[in-house]
Design a protein around this motif. Sequence first.
Motif, PDB file in Angstrom:
ATOM      1  N   TRP A  18      47.728 -31.025  11.601  1.00 61.95           N
ATOM      2  CA  TRP A  18      47.803 -30.081  12.946  1.00 61.95           C
ATOM      3  C   TRP A  18      47.972 -31.011  13.695  1.00 61.95           C
ATOM      4  O   TRP A  18      48.216 -30.423  14.671  1.00 61.95           O
ATOM      5  CB  TRP A  18      46.162 -29.501  13.140  1.00 61.95           C
ATOM      6  CG  TRP A  18      46.358 -28.101  11.358  1.00 61.95           C
ATOM      7  CD1 TRP A  18      45.876 -28.219  10.426  1.00 61.95           C
ATOM      8  CD2 TRP A  18      46.487 -27.311  12.114  1.00 61.95           C
ATOM      9  NE1 TRP A  18      46.202 -26.499   9.786  1.00 61.95           N
ATOM     10  CE2 TRP A  18      46.675 -26.604  10.545  1.00 61.95           C
ATOM     11  CE3 TRP A  18      47.586 -26.765  13.100  1.00 61.95           C
ATOM     12  CZ2 TRP A  18      47.579 -24.812  10.511  1.00 61.95           C
ATOM     13  CZ3 TRP A  18      48.544 -25.472  12.549  1.00 61.95           C
ATOM     14  CH2 TRP A  18      47.846 -24.388  11.596  1.00 61.95           C
TER      15      TRP A  18
ATOM     16  N   LEU B  23      46.996 -22.404   7.867  1.00 57.88           N
ATOM     17  CA  LEU B  23      44.981 -22.276   7.350  1.00 57.88           C
ATOM     18  C   LEU B  23      45.264 -23.010   6.820  1.00 57.88           C
ATOM     19  O   LEU B  23      44.203 -24.338   6.268  1.00 57.88           O
ATOM     20  CB  LEU B  23      44.281 -21.701   7.997  1.00 57.88           C
ATOM     21  CG  LEU B  23      44.032 -21.778   9.795  1.00 57.88           C
ATOM     22  CD1 LEU B  23      43.559 -20.618  10.476  1.00 57.88           C
ATOM     23  CD2 LEU B  23      43.567 -22.820   9.841  1.00 57.88           C
ATOM     24  N   ARG B  24      45.100 -22.818   5.143  1.00 60.93           N
ATOM     25  CA  ARG B  24      44.911 -22.647   3.991  1.00 60.93           C
ATOM     26  C   ARG B  24      46.088 -24.031   3.548  1.00 60.93           C
ATOM     27  O   ARG B  24      45.021 -25.165   2.529  1.00 60.93           O
ATOM     28  CB  ARG B  24      45.539 -22.117   2.567  1.00 60.93           C
ATOM     29  CG  ARG B  24      44.076 -20.611   2.561  1.00 60.93           C
ATOM     30  CD  ARG B  24      44.259 -20.176   1.586  1.00 60.93           C
ATOM     31  NE  ARG B  24      45.356 -19.465   1.624  1.00 60.93           N
ATOM     32  CZ  ARG B  24      46.410 -18.548   2.078  1.00 60.93           C
ATOM     33  NH1 ARG B  24      45.289 -17.226   3.033  1.00 60.93           N
ATOM     34  NH2 ARG B  24      47.359 -18.234   1.915  1.00 60.93           N
ATOM     35  N   THR B  25      46.652 -24.595   4.155  1.00 61.75           N
ATOM     36  CA  THR B  25      47.478 -25.519   3.341  1.00 61.75           C
ATOM     37  C   THR B  25      47.827 -26.224   3.597  1.00 61.75           C
ATOM     38  O   THR B  25      48.073 -27.806   3.596  1.00 61.75           O
ATOM     39  CB  THR B  25      49.111 -24.676   3.858  1.00 61.75           C
ATOM     40  OG1 THR B  25      49.062 -22.858   2.476  1.00 61.75           O
ATOM     41  CG2 THR B  25      50.018 -25.203   2.199  1.00 61.75           C
TER      42      THR B  25
ATOM     43  N   VAL C 285      54.557 -21.489  -0.288  1.00 55.02           N
ATOM     44  CA  VAL C 285      53.468 -20.877   0.987  1.00 55.02           C
ATOM     45  C   VAL C 285      54.613 -20.002   1.342  1.00 55.02           C
ATOM     46  O   VAL C 285      54.499 -19.120   2.312  1.00 55.02           O
ATOM     47  CB  VAL C 285      52.434 -21.747   0.798  1.00 55.02           C
ATOM     48  CG1 VAL C 285      52.218 -20.818   1.989  1.00 55.02           C
ATOM     49  CG2 VAL C 285      51.892 -22.348  -0.522  1.00 55.02           C
TER      50      VAL C 285
ATOM     51  N   ASP D 229      54.815 -27.017   1.844  1.00 55.41           N
ATOM     52  CA  ASP D 229      55.280 -26.109   0.594  1.00 55.41           C
ATOM     53  C   ASP D 229      55.815 -25.139   0.797  1.00 55.41           C
ATOM     54  O   ASP D 229      55.154 -24.035   1.444  1.00 55.41           O
ATOM     55  CB  ASP D 229      52.802 -25.678   0.392  1.00 55.41           C
ATOM     56  CG  ASP D 229      53.516 -25.199  -1.022  1.00 55.41           C
ATOM     57  OD1 ASP D 229      53.698 -24.262  -1.988  1.00 55.41           O
ATOM     58  OD2 ASP D 229      51.903 -24.519  -1.242  1.00 55.41           O
TER      59      ASP D 229
ATOM     60  N   PRO E 136      46.897 -17.131   7.812  1.00 63.29           N
ATOM     61  CA  PRO E 136      45.895 -17.392   6.960  1.00 63.29           C
ATOM     62  C   PRO E 136      46.755 -18.956   5.786  1.00 63.29           C
ATOM     63  O   PRO E 136      45.765 -19.602   5.089  1.00 63.29           O
ATOM     64  CB  PRO E 136      45.659 -16.547   6.070  1.00 63.29           C
ATOM     65  CG  PRO E 136      45.586 -15.696   7.183  1.00 63.29           C
ATOM     66  CD  PRO E 136      46.828 -15.776   8.439  1.00 63.29           C
ATOM     67  N   ALA E 137      47.921 -18.445   5.650  1.00 62.87           N
ATOM     68  CA  ALA E 137      48.444 -19.458   5.147  1.00 62.87           C
ATOM     69  C   ALA E 137      48.251 -20.658   5.352  1.00 62.87           C
ATOM     70  O   ALA E 137      48.594 -21.952   4.700  1.00 62.87           O
ATOM     71  CB  ALA E 137      49.835 -18.504   4.639  1.00 62.87           C
TER      72      ALA E 137
ATOM     73  N   SER F  30      46.859 -29.985   6.584  1.00 63.05           N
ATOM     74  CA  SER F  30      46.568 -30.796   6.320  1.00 63.05           C
ATOM     75  C   SER F  30      45.309 -31.359   7.954  1.00 63.05           C
ATOM     76  O   SER F  30      46.590 -30.867   9.134  1.00 63.05           O
ATOM     77  CB  SER F  30      46.174 -31.932   5.819  1.00 63.05           C
ATOM     78  OG  SER F  30      47.135 -32.810   6.508  1.00 63.05           O
TER      79      SER F  30
END
Length: 180
Positions: free
Chosen positions: A147, A139-141, A73, A70, A136-137, A143
């Motif tokens: 990771w 962790l949100r974005t 982001v 992304d 945080p970005a 999958s």
Amino acid sequence: MFEIIWKLREDHKKLARLLDLIAREVRHFGAGERADYELVEIILEYVLNYPDLFHHPLENQVYAKLVEIDPAVAGSIGELDMENAELGQLTRRFAAALQNFMQDEELHRDWFVEVASDYLTYQRHHMQMEEFLFFPAALRTLSPGDWDEIARDYEAPDDPLFEVGTARDKYDRLHQEVLK
């Protein structure tokens, strides 16, 4: 996924403790007292040999994956890899200033305090940005598969200062100072 972010956040906590030690010594120095230059030198050596070689490359891997998944982001965070490179330059500049000062204490006290303050301010601001925006970005974005891919490409080394039983002789003094 959380293991990588946990590792990065733990590194930040540890680094914050080291920055506090540097700030303490810079305050002593700024007040006209004798600072513990050797302690600051050991901290900077550690920062150049652990976070710059292992922590920042891991962050850069996460950031690269975020850019791939992304770009919008990632763009809202800024240029993390460039900030990490800038941080490395500031660390080396501060280390060189310390070496120069240790060899020639006639150098201007204000100049040295300014170089140290630039390093400390940038380092703290950078870590805050990562804690409140980047992590945080990510962790949100990203999958679980993203990771897993990052984790496969990363081999976590032992931290020579903070890992139990791995503190090398050159870091023993610093390790004791951190434990205080």
